[in-house]
Write a protein that holds these residues in place. Structure first.
Motif, mmCIF file in Angstrom:
data_model
loop_
_atom_site.group_PDB
_atom_site.id
_atom_site.type_symbol
_atom_site.label_atom_id
_atom_site.label_comp_id
_atom_site.label_asym_id
_atom_site.label_seq_id
_atom_site.Cartn_x
_atom_site.Cartn_y
_atom_site.Cartn_z
ATOM 1 N N TYR A 253 0.844 -1.199 0.000
ATOM 2 C CA TYR A 253 0.000 0.000 0.000
ATOM 3 C C TYR A 253 0.884 1.257 0.000
ATOM 4 C CZ TYR A 253 -2.884 3.707 2.001
ATOM 5 O OH TYR A 253 -3.496 4.912 2.257
ATOM 6 N N ASN B 143 2.430 1.922 -3.364
ATOM 7 C CA ASN B 143 1.444 2.503 -4.276
ATOM 8 C C ASN B 143 1.157 3.966 -3.955
ATOM 9 O OD1 ASN B 143 1.215 0.056 -5.575
ATOM 10 N ND2 ASN B 143 -0.565 -0.586 -4.393
ATOM 11 N N GLU B 144 1.365 4.368 -2.704
ATOM 12 C CA GLU B 144 1.135 5.753 -2.275
ATOM 13 C C GLU B 144 2.403 6.610 -2.373
ATOM 14 O OE1 GLU B 144 -1.829 7.218 -1.259
ATOM 15 O OE2 GLU B 144 -2.699 5.356 -2.013
ATOM 16 N N ARG C 107 7.693 10.110 2.363
ATOM 17 C CA ARG C 107 7.086 10.655 1.144
ATOM 18 C C ARG C 107 7.659 12.050 0.965
ATOM 19 N NH1 ARG C 107 0.737 11.338 0.273
ATOM 20 N NH2 ARG C 107 0.823 9.339 1.273
#
Length: 166
Positions: free
Chosen positions: A99, A102-103, A123
């Motif tokens: 997950y 994908n983010e 991120r």
């Protein structure tokens, strides 16, 4: 008039402290998905009110003899969410890692200590890191920290080196 002022102040204080309440519902996006089968996993989550926590964290770091770089890192934090999971599975942890890929989270470090794994994922937005997810995996028990702020790559590298030096 003084009574109304006191009632207003108490209400404001309670409103600000409501994030301190421990919840049995997940507060991190992947785990909020109601369609996923978490089997017997038990969640405990809360948001840390930083205006209360920062002074205590800085004081504790100074008492433990931590470097000023670690204390400066605390100043850059704007929000922290914490969640613990009891009876979590390896499949759930792998699905969480997928997950995050994908983010657009990048895996920056994996630290192994006494059988526990600590993963740091970030991120980035330009040169600044806006979100850092720290996962501590200890067999069936897991701790997830969602740390938001404005960090540079150098800040994260210093934090990792401080953690691995111990």
């Amino acid at each position: 008039m003084k009574i109304f002022k006191n009632i207003f102040l108490v209400c404001c204080t309670l409103f600000l402290l409501q994030s301190c309440i421990v919840s049995s519902k997940p507060n991190i996006a992947f785990f909020s998905n109601s369609d996923y089968d978490y089997q017997n996993a038990q969640f405990a989550s809360f948001n840390v009110p930083l205006f209360l926590a920062k002074p205590y964290i800085k004081k504790a770091l100074r008492e433990e003899g931590e470097s000023e770089a670690a204390i400066a890192m605390v100043k850059k934090v704007s929000k922290i969410k914490m969640m613990t999971v009891a009876n979590g599975s390896e499949k759930m942890l792998k699905d969480y890692a997928n997950y995050l890929k994908n983010e657009n989270y990048e895996d920056w470090a994996t630290i192994r200590h006494d059988g526990d794994n600590v993963n740091i994922r970030v991120r980035q937005k330009g040169d600044m890191i806006k979100n850092m997810l720290i996962t501590v995996n200890s067999k069936k028990d897991m701790v997830f920290l969602d740390v938001r702020g404005s960090f540079s790559a150098d800040d994260i590298s210093k934090m990792i080196s401080i953690a691995t030096d111990k």
